[in-house]
Design an enzyme around this catalytic site. Structure first.
Site, PDB file in Angstrom:
ATOM      1  N   ARG A 150       0.872  -1.250   0.027  1.00  0.00           N
ATOM      2  CA  ARG A 150      -0.104   0.074   0.021  1.00  0.00           C
ATOM      3  C   ARG A 150       0.855   1.524  -0.096  1.00  0.00           C
ATOM      4  O   ARG A 150       2.286   1.029  -0.010  1.00  0.00           O
ATOM      5  CB  ARG A 150      -0.955   0.049   1.114  1.00  0.00           C
ATOM      6  CG  ARG A 150      -0.311  -0.076   2.578  1.00  0.00           C
ATOM      7  CD  ARG A 150      -1.331  -0.187   3.678  1.00  0.00           C
ATOM      8  NE  ARG A 150      -0.465  -0.386   4.989  1.00  0.00           N
ATOM      9  CZ  ARG A 150      -1.121  -0.979   6.291  1.00  0.00           C
ATOM     10  NH1 ARG A 150      -2.163  -1.207   6.195  1.00  0.00           N
ATOM     11  NH2 ARG A 150      -0.350  -0.828   7.288  1.00  0.00           N
ATOM     12  N   TRP A 163      12.920   3.758 -11.116  1.00  0.00           N
ATOM     13  CA  TRP A 163      12.042   3.438 -12.161  1.00  0.00           C
ATOM     14  C   TRP A 163      12.955   3.907 -13.530  1.00  0.00           C
ATOM     15  O   TRP A 163      12.817   3.202 -14.661  1.00  0.00           O
ATOM     16  CB  TRP A 163      10.646   3.989 -12.386  1.00  0.00           C
ATOM     17  CG  TRP A 163       9.723   3.266 -11.321  1.00  0.00           C
ATOM     18  CD1 TRP A 163       9.013   3.457 -10.133  1.00  0.00           C
ATOM     19  CD2 TRP A 163       9.134   1.960 -11.677  1.00  0.00           C
ATOM     20  NE1 TRP A 163       8.351   2.764  -9.658  1.00  0.00           N
ATOM     21  CE2 TRP A 163       8.226   1.565 -10.480  1.00  0.00           C
ATOM     22  CE3 TRP A 163       9.446   1.160 -12.700  1.00  0.00           C
ATOM     23  CZ2 TRP A 163       7.508   0.417 -10.432  1.00  0.00           C
ATOM     24  CZ3 TRP A 163       8.716  -0.334 -12.530  1.00  0.00           C
ATOM     25  CH2 TRP A 163       7.862  -0.418 -11.300  1.00  0.00           C
ATOM     26  N   SER A 212       5.692  -1.843 -17.822  1.00  0.00           N
ATOM     27  CA  SER A 212       4.918  -0.822 -17.697  1.00  0.00           C
ATOM     28  C   SER A 212       3.562  -1.166 -17.157  1.00  0.00           C
ATOM     29  O   SER A 212       3.108  -0.509 -16.121  1.00  0.00           O
ATOM     30  CB  SER A 212       4.462  -0.159 -19.274  1.00  0.00           C
ATOM     31  OG  SER A 212       3.254   0.719 -19.038  1.00  0.00           O
ATOM     32  N   HIS A 215       4.443  -1.590 -13.387  1.00  0.00           N
ATOM     33  CA  HIS A 215       4.427  -0.045 -12.818  1.00  0.00           C
ATOM     34  C   HIS A 215       3.064   0.468 -12.630  1.00  0.00           C
ATOM     35  O   HIS A 215       2.745   0.927 -11.614  1.00  0.00           O
ATOM     36  CB  HIS A 215       5.241   0.801 -13.726  1.00  0.00           C
ATOM     37  CG  HIS A 215       5.565   1.919 -13.292  1.00  0.00           C
ATOM     38  ND1 HIS A 215       6.137   2.857 -14.062  1.00  0.00           N
ATOM     39  CD2 HIS A 215       5.417   2.606 -11.874  1.00  0.00           C
ATOM     40  CE1 HIS A 215       6.563   3.979 -13.170  1.00  0.00           C
ATOM     41  NE2 HIS A 215       6.055   3.659 -11.915  1.00  0.00           N
ATOM     42  N   ARG A 247      -2.107   9.717 -11.878  1.00  0.00           N
ATOM     43  CA  ARG A 247      -1.358   8.551 -12.595  1.00  0.00           C
ATOM     44  C   ARG A 247      -1.871   8.089 -13.560  1.00  0.00           C
ATOM     45  O   ARG A 247      -1.351   7.587 -14.829  1.00  0.00           O
ATOM     46  CB  ARG A 247      -1.006   7.492 -11.746  1.00  0.00           C
ATOM     47  CG  ARG A 247      -0.288   7.993 -10.424  1.00  0.00           C
ATOM     48  CD  ARG A 247      -0.380   6.909  -9.450  1.00  0.00           C
ATOM     49  NE  ARG A 247       0.422   7.289  -7.975  1.00  0.00           N
ATOM     50  CZ  ARG A 247       1.515   7.113  -7.643  1.00  0.00           C
ATOM     51  NH1 ARG A 247       2.302   6.659  -8.325  1.00  0.00           N
ATOM     52  NH2 ARG A 247       1.905   7.503  -6.362  1.00  0.00           N
ATOM     53  N   CYS A 354      12.677   1.940   0.417  1.00  0.00           N
ATOM     54  CA  CYS A 354      11.433   1.549   1.274  1.00  0.00           C
ATOM     55  C   CYS A 354      11.402  -0.032   1.273  1.00  0.00           C
ATOM     56  O   CYS A 354      11.456  -0.535   0.393  1.00  0.00           O
ATOM     57  CB  CYS A 354      10.384   2.060   0.858  1.00  0.00           C
ATOM     58  SG  CYS A 354       8.758   1.404   1.233  1.00  0.00           S
ATOM     59  N   CYS A 357       8.124  -1.716  -0.069  1.00  0.00           N
ATOM     60  CA  CYS A 357       8.227  -1.560  -1.424  1.00  0.00           C
ATOM     61  C   CYS A 357       9.251  -2.508  -2.082  1.00  0.00           C
ATOM     62  O   CYS A 357       8.954  -3.152  -3.218  1.00  0.00           O
ATOM     63  CB  CYS A 357       8.645   0.024  -1.828  1.00  0.00           C
ATOM     64  SG  CYS A 357       7.697   1.376  -1.222  1.00  0.00           S
TER      65      CYS A 357
END
Length: 428
Positions: A150, A163, A212, A215, A247, A354, A357
């Site tokens: 999250r 990225w 992609s 992502h 986004r 993170c 992540c």
């Protein structure tokens, strides 16, 4: 605006939505809450291999709580690294005999062998991922249900660097072709980029779309489980429509958002296809989802097979035979490039600052890497004998857990999209 036909596929968005949201998603969710699939062993302490970076995210929500080992079911801790029914040589049998003591003695002899004995199989040649050494003292079990993916607040230059490194150095893209919405001068609304993408071979285009799509999926989760309220008494997580629109909205992203979402559906089809192909590996009587709880393990295996058969029944599968189908020598070279590029991306995950992540990044790249390994091992899977060891094709427990959890993330994203569509419809 995300509707209709998907490029390079025989499928459309609506078919996937109906199949996923009403048939597959509920069953998959139940499977992923089971003990076998909720515990993932990961090394979050590996140093970044590409740049010197010790900056770790200090935000509370970036932290990962590992499991005390006594909370992890015995069967998972003592179970083998690879499953197979017969040991390949005597030395290995001796090694396994020592560990048999750790396994539930009430299991039949055949079941004990199925759980413990494994063939030595060198994954290096067919692996798309830089897998963690799960025997390293730094590798720990993590309960995925207690560490959900999250929004954590991890963003800015550090996240952008990850990225950027993935897209600029690992997606076959020449330096002079700028990504759509890339920062800096020369953004022509993606015209040059999409002209380049259309001109490359289907494999390189597929590679870009997979990354992609991944992502996009991660961004959907961050928008769907956003920290809406943080007070001393409680934290409230839920959908953040503004974040989602920034986004993916067609106007705000100058047409880029809907393209990203279509790539998510492309990724869904690739992983779904892999699940439909790997059914023979899991159908063997000797294969168990071993946690030590016999009745529950049998129920979960039945549910797993139900999900895989459902995946197989999907009417408009991606045709992976369209990939690497040209000149044999060229195709082999391209496939190896494809594999090495993806392996590199899996290594970049150790640079994510993170930890939460990083956990989900590692799991999802390993899951997608496992899906690719399955698609490119079709001949080996067809030759798996019903009984006895599967020498040619193997999956580790790590790969199995990553494969289904990664697909669970994509499936959840498709489900969350429906939710955002409804919210936006009601706001109009």
């Amino acid at each position: 605006q995300v509707t209709g036909h998907l490029d390079d596929c025989a499928c459309d968005v609506e078919t996937i939505d109906a199949f996923n949201n009403y048939k597959l998603f509920p069953r998959l969710n139940e499977l992923l809450e089971s003990d076998y699939f909720r515990y993932y062993k990961v090394n979050l302490k590996k140093p970044c291999p590409f740049w010197n970076d010790n900056s770790h995210c200090g935000i509370r929500d970036c932290a990962v709580k590992p499991c005390p080992s006594d909370e992890v079911p015995d069967g998972i801790r003592s179970g083998s690294y690879k499953y197979s029914e017969e040991a390949s040589n005597l030395a290995e049998e001796c090694e396994e005999a020592k560990r048999l003591g750790a396994v539930d003695g009430s299991l039949s002899k055949e079941a004990q062998q199925a759980v413990l004995q494994w063939t030595r199989h060198d994954d290096a040649s067919d692996s798309f991922c830089e897998a963690d050494d799960i025997y390293s003292p730094d590798a720990e079990y993590v309960d995925l249900l207690l560490n959900p993916e999250r929004y954590t607040g991890y963003k800015g230059p550090d996240a952008w660097k990850i990225w950027n490194s993935i897209y600029e150095e690992n997606c076959f893209k020449p330096q002079n072709v700028k990504r759509p919405l890339a920062s800096g001068r020369g953004d022509d609304g993606g015209h040059t980029f999409y002209k380049w993408l259309k001109g490359v071979c289907v494999e390189k285009r597929a590679f870009y779309k997979l990354i992609s799509g991944l992502h996009a999926s991660i961004n959907i989760h961050l928008s769907a489980r956003y920290l809406l309220q943080d007070t001393w008494s409680e934290k409230k997580w839920g959908p953040n429509v503004t974040e989602f629109q920034q986004r993916f909205d067609e106007v705000l992203t100058r047409g880029e958002g809907p393209r990203r979402l279509k790539n998510l559906y492309f990724l869904y089809l690739i992983e779904l296809r892999a699940l439909s192909k790997v059914l023979p590996f899991f159908e063997r009587p000797g294969f168990q989802l071993y946690t030590g709880n016999k009745r529950h393990d049998a129920e979960m295996k039945n549910l797993l097979l139900e999900i895989l058969r459902l995946a197989k029944s999907f009417p408009l599968h991606f045709d992976e035979n369209s990939l690497f189908a040209g000149n044999k020598k060229e195709a082999a070279k391209l496939k190896e490039e494809f594999r090495l590029h993806f392996k590199n991306i899996s290594k970049i995950m150790d640079c994510v600052g993170c930890f939460k992540c990083r956990l989900w990044g590692k799991l999802q790249t390993q899951g997608l890497g496992t899906a690719l390994k399955i698609l490119f091992s079709e001949n080996l899977i067809e030759k798996i004998p019903e009984r006895g060891p599967s020498y040619g094709f193997q999956l580790t427990r790590q790969e199995i857990v990553a494969l289904f959890n990664a697909f669970g993330r994509i499936s959840t994203s498709v489900r969350e999209l429906e939710n955002f569509r409804n919210i936006l419809r009601n706001m109009r």
